[in-house]
Design a protein around this motif. Structure first.
Motif, PDB file in Angstrom:
ATOM      1  N   ARG A   1      -1.301   7.071  -8.990  1.00 25.26           N
ATOM      2  CA  ARG A   1      -1.000   8.202  -8.113  1.00 25.26           C
ATOM      3  C   ARG A   1      -1.507   9.506  -8.713  1.00 25.26           C
TER       4      ARG A   1
ATOM      5  N   SER B   1      -0.299   7.523  -0.855  1.00 20.30           N
ATOM      6  CA  SER B   1       0.049   6.706   0.308  1.00 20.30           C
ATOM      7  C   SER B   1      -0.721   7.207   1.524  1.00 20.30           C
TER       8      SER B   1
ATOM      9  N   LEU C   1       9.059   7.059  -1.953  1.00 25.50           N
ATOM     10  CA  LEU C   1       8.109   6.015  -1.549  1.00 25.50           C
ATOM     11  C   LEU C   1       8.501   4.664  -2.148  1.00 25.50           C
TER      12      LEU C   1
ATOM     13  N   TRP D   1       1.082   7.482   9.977  1.00 28.09           N
ATOM     14  CA  TRP D   1       1.567   6.213   9.427  1.00 28.09           C
ATOM     15  C   TRP D   1       1.810   5.224  10.550  1.00 28.09           C
TER      16      TRP D   1
ATOM     17  N   GLN E   1       9.354   1.395  -0.059  1.00 26.35           N
ATOM     18  CA  GLN E   1       8.605   0.177  -0.367  1.00 26.35           C
ATOM     19  C   GLN E   1       9.552  -0.996  -0.591  1.00 26.35           C
TER      20      GLN E   1
ATOM     21  N   GLU F   1       0.809  -1.230   0.000  1.00 26.27           N
ATOM     22  CA  GLU F   1       0.000   0.000   0.000  1.00 26.27           C
ATOM     23  C   GLU F   1       0.838   1.274   0.000  1.00 26.27           C
ATOM     24  N   MET F   2       2.164   1.126  -0.108  1.00 20.25           N
ATOM     25  CA  MET F   2       3.030   2.295   0.119  1.00 20.25           C
ATOM     26  C   MET F   2       2.808   3.426  -0.883  1.00 20.25           C
ATOM     27  N   LEU F   3       2.480   3.111  -2.122  1.00 19.61           N
ATOM     28  CA  LEU F   3       2.302   4.180  -3.108  1.00 19.61           C
ATOM     29  C   LEU F   3       0.849   4.572  -3.313  1.00 19.61           C
ATOM     30  N   ASP F   4      -0.053   3.674  -2.988  1.00 16.95           N
ATOM     31  CA  ASP F   4      -1.477   3.955  -3.223  1.00 16.95           C
ATOM     32  C   ASP F   4      -2.271   3.154  -2.207  1.00 16.95           C
ATOM     33  N   TRP F   5      -2.744   3.854  -1.176  1.00 16.58           N
ATOM     34  CA  TRP F   5      -3.494   3.185  -0.114  1.00 16.58           C
ATOM     35  C   TRP F   5      -4.975   3.178  -0.459  1.00 16.58           C
TER      36      TRP F   5
END
Lengths: 361, 361
Positions: B3, A35, B19, A242, B23, A25-29
């Protein structure tokens, strides 16, 4: 290197599945296009994550409705100061029971604000035991009695909640919260840095019996006022989002694994494996804590000399057993066995210990 | 969703490359067999990361050697209280210049400890301007003068450092640090929550001219003493290690992109694009701040009515432009254009603004 068994005392090992989810999920939660570390704490998205983490922690630990739960920045040390500021009148007597390093730290933070009475102190005995309850010199009318439920460095743990009468009991549970069932109703305040049993470093949990908010405490900035934080659901200012989110993932993992009952079973098993290996070593390995108060979470132990200790640290690391060097205050070896350390990790440690002894004993 | 362009005021957008690195390293950092969030802050591995982050920030911002740099938990609000506790004697006069919401918050935190003199206040004018320097009523012998370099909610920014004579100038740079060249030597203290221009939420940077450590301040817990933090390289207690690490990655990204000179150029370009779109809209979009003190970082603006505002928020979000809803204290729209928001993001916003006006104007 692949992932090793990590015996760090904190920041400590986390469940691999939680790290994998955070990684994914780090770039797109949750499909929001960012994030979770990039979104507002005041967004509906984050508020839902925060509320769910609180609900899950309440279920996990069994926190009654008449207790507030705060998720705040700063480690336990910050809260050792805030407890005094919020719940003791200026100069009021507070009782501290010192069973190791962290009890002493707690006193250091409270001293500028209160009259600290050391009700009991295990230091003369090298912190190998907890002074018996009937020896404690408690103060009638004290603001609170403070204990350290588990001493991370000295490896000493309260195995029962002491009865201190009408004065509220405050406890630092940083290194043992959620490791076994806990009767929260016996405490006025329970606080814990998350980085041992609850999740990542950078967030602390403070559980407060709500009637304590009626105490006026002492003059303090709004940001140091627990009532203000409670009134704003821990979002008086920007919280460590976070870290809060990651703690929430750990709570869900603990619930899915079976909750604190299951972790109590695993933690008893893991610590028995290691203590049995120590006790069966004929004195090659040595733990100095009285068995009745040995910690299930942190096991400090010693080898016959410094050369062997250094060799043990180096060889265990090479064997994929990380962070076994003892705290500098006591030396030797320390194995921390928090919830996220699997039984296989404890087994690998005792296998290594037996092999090391055979080669060096 | 892939994103999006994220205009959040904080926690805010981060560089995608940062990010991606976090990741990639989430399960095993630097081959140590654990995530960086799982290793001890006292390990040589983490100490090296921490020291590198400080060195990179010193280079990036141009911090002279006679300034300490602390990386601490808590946001800017905590430090608004600690400034008073550390650098003002009990009840001593401190001068505050209020140019928006955060200046008022700063006063709230200091008031229990000092005699706050509001030397200048823009509230009567709706915080649309900064009171001219020659109108400020400064106090000879004040402990410090406090300003908010950039007001995140009201969109008002000091474009020059005010001359306040011998009294040290303390400044909240949370939303504009490292956005353009800065002469640190003109300040006694510069502090900033990291979650806008420096990196992730959960860590704050405090830059302190070292001679200020000679001030005794007022009675306080050790954990509230900046000298104790400085003496232990910000590791008096367990710091927010992951947040510190991620900030360090952002510093390296900023240096690689060309440093603050390059970001000053980009930020001037981005903010010009948006202000020009507002000013060329014939009053459809409206920013109320006096042009000379308009913020390059946060641009609040208004549409003709609430219906259009809600439609703008919903449609911009659907178009991949996130978090444009204004702060509830002022309403309308707010676009935050921090370092990590690319020029393409500002261009996409103004394209959307023109299109929206054509369809609704």
């Amino acid at each position: 290197m692949t992932r090793a068994f990590n015996f760090s005392a904190g920041p400590a090992t986390l469940p691999e599945s939680v790290l994998r989810q955070a990684q994914a999920e780090m770039l797109d939660w949750n499909g929001v296009g960012a994030s979770i570390v990039e979104i507002s704490h005041r967004s509906q998205d984050f508020i839902a994550v925060a509320a769910e983490a609180e609900a899950d922690l309440r279920q996990l630990v069994g926190i009654p409705d008449d207790y507030a739960v705060l998720f705040l920045s700063g480690g336990a040390t910050t809260h050792q100061a805030l407890l005094a500021l919020n719940f003791a009148a200026p100069g009021q007597v507070v009782d501290y029971v010192v069973t190791g390093h962290w009890g002493k730290t707690a006193i250091k933070q409270a001293k500028p604000y209160c009259t600290v009475n050391i009700a009991a102190d295990g230091e003369a005995g090298g912190f190998h035991d907890i002074p018996p309850r009937d020896s404690w010199k408690l103060t009638p009318g004290a603001a609170y009695v403070h204990i350290t439920a588990n001493e991370t460095i000295h490896g000493v743990e309260f195995r029962d909640t002491p009865d201190v009468g009408e004065v509220p009991l405050f406890a630092d549970f940083s290194s043992s919260i959620a490791s076994e069932p806990l009767d929260v109703s016996k405490y006025g305040v329970i606080y814990a840095g998350a980085q041992k049993n609850l999740g990542p470093v950078g967030v602390a949990v403070v559980i407060i019996r709500k009637d304590l908010f009626e105490r006026s405490g002492q003059p303090r900035a709004d940001i140091f006022d627990y009532r203000s934080h409670a009134a704003r659901d821990s979002m008086l200012n920007t919280p460590p989002t976070w870290n809060w989110y990651l703690a929430g993932l750990v709570f869900k993992w603990m619930l899915a694994e079976g909750g604190v009952g299951e972790f109590a079973r695993r933690n008893a098993l893991k610590s028995s494996l290691v203590y049995d290996a120590i006790d069966a070593s004929g004195g090659f390995y040595r733990n100095e804590v009285v068995p009745a108060v040995r910690s299930r979470m942190n096991i400090p132990f010693f080898l016959p000399d410094e050369t062997l200790t250094s060799r043990f640290v180096a060889e265990s690391k090479a064997a994929g057993l990380l962070a076994l060097k003892g705290h500098k205050a006591v030396g030797g070896i320390r194995a921390s066995l928090y919830n996220a350390l699997p039984v296989e990790g404890a087994q690998a440690l005792v296998d290594f210990m037996r092999d090391f002894q055979q080669r060096n004993g």
